[in-house]
Structures are given as C-alpha cells and as structure tokens.
Design a protein around this motif. Structure first.
Motif, mmCIF file in Angstrom:
data_model
loop_
_atom_site.group_PDB
_atom_site.id
_atom_site.type_symbol
_atom_site.label_atom_id
_atom_site.label_comp_id
_atom_site.label_asym_id
_atom_site.label_seq_id
_atom_site.Cartn_x
_atom_site.Cartn_y
_atom_site.Cartn_z
ATOM 1 N N GLU A 9 -137.602 -21.776 78.235
ATOM 2 C CA GLU A 9 -137.095 -20.848 79.243
ATOM 3 C C GLU A 9 -135.802 -20.193 78.779
ATOM 4 O O GLU A 9 -135.601 -18.979 78.964
ATOM 5 C CB GLU A 9 -136.859 -21.585 80.564
ATOM 6 N N ARG A 10 -134.912 -20.965 78.161
ATOM 7 C CA ARG A 10 -133.658 -20.391 77.660
ATOM 8 C C ARG A 10 -133.919 -19.432 76.505
ATOM 9 O O ARG A 10 -133.255 -18.393 76.390
ATOM 10 C CB ARG A 10 -132.695 -21.496 77.209
ATOM 11 N N VAL A 11 -134.871 -19.762 75.663
ATOM 12 C CA VAL A 11 -135.211 -18.870 74.548
ATOM 13 C C VAL A 11 -135.726 -17.546 75.082
ATOM 14 O O VAL A 11 -135.312 -16.466 74.627
ATOM 15 C CB VAL A 11 -136.255 -19.533 73.622
ATOM 16 N N LEU A 12 -136.608 -17.581 76.066
ATOM 17 C CA LEU A 12 -137.155 -16.346 76.620
ATOM 18 C C LEU A 12 -136.086 -15.550 77.363
ATOM 19 O O LEU A 12 -136.071 -14.315 77.302
ATOM 20 C CB LEU A 12 -138.323 -16.657 77.555
ATOM 21 N N ALA A 13 -135.196 -16.243 78.056
ATOM 22 C CA ALA A 13 -134.115 -15.537 78.745
ATOM 23 C C ALA A 13 -133.211 -14.831 77.741
ATOM 24 O O ALA A 13 -132.798 -13.680 77.950
ATOM 25 C CB ALA A 13 -133.307 -16.517 79.595
ATOM 26 N N ALA A 14 -132.928 -15.489 76.634
ATOM 27 C CA ALA A 14 -132.106 -14.867 75.598
ATOM 28 C C ALA A 14 -132.835 -13.704 74.948
ATOM 29 O O ALA A 14 -132.226 -12.669 74.636
ATOM 30 C CB ALA A 14 -131.729 -15.906 74.538
ATOM 31 N N HIS A 46 -139.289 -24.269 69.996
ATOM 32 C CA HIS A 46 -139.724 -23.912 71.347
ATOM 33 C C HIS A 46 -140.710 -22.748 71.373
ATOM 34 O O HIS A 46 -141.475 -22.619 72.338
ATOM 35 C CB HIS A 46 -138.503 -23.578 72.198
ATOM 36 N N VAL A 47 -140.713 -21.912 70.362
ATOM 37 C CA VAL A 47 -141.692 -20.830 70.230
ATOM 38 C C VAL A 47 -142.127 -20.768 68.770
ATOM 39 O O VAL A 47 -141.318 -20.946 67.861
ATOM 40 C CB VAL A 47 -141.119 -19.463 70.674
ATOM 41 N N ALA A 48 -143.398 -20.508 68.566
ATOM 42 C CA ALA A 48 -143.924 -20.536 67.201
ATOM 43 C C ALA A 48 -143.477 -19.332 66.382
ATOM 44 O O ALA A 48 -143.263 -19.433 65.176
ATOM 45 C CB ALA A 48 -145.445 -20.612 67.227
ATOM 46 N N ASN A 49 -143.349 -18.181 67.035
ATOM 47 C CA ASN A 49 -143.049 -16.955 66.309
ATOM 48 C C ASN A 49 -142.661 -15.862 67.309
ATOM 49 O O ASN A 49 -142.653 -16.087 68.534
ATOM 50 C CB ASN A 49 -144.253 -16.510 65.463
ATOM 51 N N LYS A 50 -142.380 -14.670 66.800
ATOM 52 C CA LYS A 50 -142.010 -13.563 67.675
ATOM 53 C C LYS A 50 -143.150 -13.187 68.608
ATOM 54 O O LYS A 50 -142.917 -12.801 69.762
ATOM 55 C CB LYS A 50 -141.594 -12.350 66.833
ATOM 56 N N ASP A 51 -144.389 -13.292 68.132
ATOM 57 C CA ASP A 51 -145.518 -12.939 68.972
ATOM 58 C C ASP A 51 -145.569 -13.806 70.226
ATOM 59 O O ASP A 51 -145.877 -13.318 71.319
ATOM 60 C CB ASP A 51 -146.810 -13.086 68.174
ATOM 61 N N GLU A 52 -145.250 -15.062 70.093
ATOM 62 C CA GLU A 52 -145.226 -15.942 71.253
ATOM 63 C C GLU A 52 -144.085 -15.565 72.198
ATOM 64 O O GLU A 52 -144.213 -15.678 73.424
ATOM 65 C CB GLU A 52 -145.098 -17.402 70.826
ATOM 66 N N ILE A 53 -142.979 -15.102 71.645
ATOM 67 C CA ILE A 53 -141.885 -14.623 72.484
ATOM 68 C C ILE A 53 -142.337 -13.412 73.294
ATOM 69 O O ILE A 53 -142.072 -13.316 74.503
ATOM 70 C CB ILE A 53 -140.649 -14.277 71.630
ATOM 71 N N LEU A 54 -143.039 -12.486 72.645
ATOM 72 C CA LEU A 54 -143.520 -11.299 73.362
ATOM 73 C C LEU A 54 -144.493 -11.689 74.474
ATOM 74 O O LEU A 54 -144.437 -11.129 75.575
ATOM 75 C CB LEU A 54 -144.181 -10.333 72.387
ATOM 76 N N ASP A 55 -145.374 -12.639 74.200
ATOM 77 C CA ASP A 55 -146.271 -13.128 75.251
ATOM 78 C C ASP A 55 -145.454 -13.651 76.431
ATOM 79 O O ASP A 55 -145.758 -13.355 77.597
ATOM 80 C CB ASP A 55 -147.164 -14.252 74.725
ATOM 81 N N THR A 60 -142.881 -13.121 81.855
ATOM 82 C CA THR A 60 -141.645 -13.135 82.632
ATOM 83 C C THR A 60 -141.512 -11.880 83.481
ATOM 84 O O THR A 60 -141.140 -11.941 84.660
ATOM 85 C CB THR A 60 -140.431 -13.258 81.691
ATOM 86 N N VAL A 61 -141.829 -10.735 82.892
ATOM 87 C CA VAL A 61 -141.728 -9.472 83.624
ATOM 88 C C VAL A 61 -142.701 -9.453 84.796
ATOM 89 O O VAL A 61 -142.333 -9.091 85.921
ATOM 90 C CB VAL A 61 -141.973 -8.280 82.679
ATOM 91 N N PHE A 62 -143.944 -9.851 84.568
ATOM 92 C CA PHE A 62 -144.895 -9.896 85.675
ATOM 93 C C PHE A 62 -144.432 -10.866 86.756
ATOM 94 O O PHE A 62 -144.655 -10.627 87.957
ATOM 95 C CB PHE A 62 -146.288 -10.279 85.185
ATOM 96 N N GLY A 63 -143.763 -11.929 86.347
ATOM 97 C CA GLY A 63 -143.256 -12.882 87.324
ATOM 98 C C GLY A 63 -142.130 -12.330 88.179
ATOM 99 O O GLY A 63 -141.859 -12.852 89.276
ATOM 100 N N GLU A 64 -141.456 -11.283 87.704
ATOM 101 C CA GLU A 64 -140.367 -10.670 88.473
ATOM 102 C C GLU A 64 -140.869 -9.636 89.475
ATOM 103 O O GLU A 64 -140.136 -9.233 90.381
ATOM 104 C CB GLU A 64 -139.373 -10.003 87.525
ATOM 105 N N ILE A 65 -142.099 -9.170 89.319
ATOM 106 C CA ILE A 65 -142.654 -8.155 90.224
ATOM 107 C C ILE A 65 -143.216 -8.837 91.465
ATOM 108 O O ILE A 65 -143.977 -9.800 91.366
ATOM 109 C CB ILE A 65 -143.765 -7.358 89.512
ATOM 110 N N ASP A 66 -142.834 -8.325 92.639
ATOM 111 C CA ASP A 66 -143.366 -8.878 93.886
ATOM 112 C C ASP A 66 -144.856 -8.566 93.983
ATOM 113 O O ASP A 66 -145.240 -7.391 94.016
ATOM 114 C CB ASP A 66 -142.652 -8.273 95.089
#
Length: 217
Positions: A9-14, A46-55, A60-66
C-alpha cells in the motif's frame, strides 16, 4: 526516529505521488524508492516490477471513484458516478489512458465495473444495452478528462489567450470563431462548466437504450 515499514500500500501510494507530481513517464522503481526513502531492492519485496505497480495504480484510481448503487434509479446513480470519476481523473491526470489498459484488473476495478453494470441491468437495460451505455458514458467522461487536462489556461488567462488569438486574425477571417470568442469566452468562462451539459445529453441518449416498461431513472 523509527522508519515506517514498507508495504504494498505504501509503495502504491508513493507511486501515485510520483505520477501526480511528474507524470507517468517519470514512474520508475528508483523514483518510487526515492519517494519512500528506501533502496530500490526494498520496493521489489512488495511489487514484482513496474507493470505490477501500474496494475495497482489503476485499481487504486477505480477505488477512489464513487460507484453507483445497483437497485437505485440508474440516472442519478450514473450521474453521481461520472462526476466522481471526473474529479478523481482531474486529481490523477496520468490515469485516464491507463484505466482500461490492464490485463489483470484488481478487486476495486472489478467491483466498480460490477456496480455500473448492475445499476443498468437492474433498471431496465438488457446486457447489450448495458454494454452500449457503459461504453458511451466512459467515452464521454474519459474524453472530457483528457481534454480538460490538456487546456493550458483557465479563467482570465483563457479569456486573454482567446482574445489574443482572435485579435491576430486577418479581418473577416474565421468569423464564427471570432463571434464565439466574443460572446462566450469571458473572464468567468470555465471549460469545466461544459461537463454537466454534456453529461445530461449523454444520459438522455443512454435513456433511449432502456427496454420498454423499465421504470424512469
């Protein structure tokens, strides 16, 4: 001072902070590690690569949309969802081209899509019509988000820019553009105001796809 333990979660937030600040092209494992004050190898735990970060970022973005709520009238629910999506995409302008690009959708993405489809399917739309409606509203919202993010001026600066462009035209050239700028583009003009007008028109069109006998949205 004790360093906070890394987590996915911290990696994705960063990663989101890097993309928000510098654009998606600046997103690298090294940049994320720098934002966290950690070594790049620590991020790989915590993440295998940049592609996993993009996933993860897309989820995360979809989770922010009501999301809309299935079982409630479709029109106000989709309108609320679309306005929320516009707000979220303005906060993350890098996200729009990525939203439907991932091959491994996460739980928030799946839940969001399920809610949109459920709202339509539960309120007078068959599967084909629901698909048409979903594609149409997202084409409008995503397209508007891209266009809004690309406009380099707002408010007085936009009016001044339009005035300079029109003043630089040869006399009689592009008269419709000149008229529009004179009558529409003033200090109080905000391109964002076009969103609700366009959304109402799109939802009017979506309403024509409902099966006969469905209740009004």
């Amino acid at each position: 001072m004790t360093r906070r333990q890394l987590s996915r979660e911290r990696v994705l937030a960063a990663a989101a902070e890097v993309a928000d600040a510098d654009g998606i092209a600046a997103l690298t494992i090294r940049a994320v590690a720098g934002r966290l004050g950690s070594a790049p190898m620590a991020v790989y735990h915590h993440v295998a690569n940049k592609d996993e970060i993009l996933d993860g970022l897309v989820d995360t973005v979809f989770g922010e949309i009501d999301p809309p709520v299935p079982g409630r009238p479709w029109r106000p629910e989709l309108a609320r969802r679309c306005r929320s999506a516009r707000t979220v995409l303005a906060r993350h302008p890098w996200a729009t081209p990525l939203l439907d690009s991932r091959r491994r959708p996460g739980p928030a993405t799946l839940a969001h899509h399920d809610a949109v489809l459920g709202t339509l399917l539960c309120d007078g739309y068959d599967a084909r019509a629901a698909g048409h409606a979903f594609a149409l509203v997202d084409a409008f919202v995503y397209g508007f988000a891209l266009q809004e993010a690309a406009i380099p001026f707002a408010g007085d600066a936009l009016a001044d820019s339009a005035r300079r462009i029109v003043d630089g035209l040869a006399e009689g050239a592009h008269p419709h553009l000149a008229r529009f700028a004179a009558e529409r583009i003033g200090p109080d003009y905000d391109f964002g105001d076009e969103f609700d007008v366009g959304l109402d028109l799109v939802l009017d069109a979506v309403g024509t796809l409902r099966s006969p006998g469905g209740r009004a949205g």
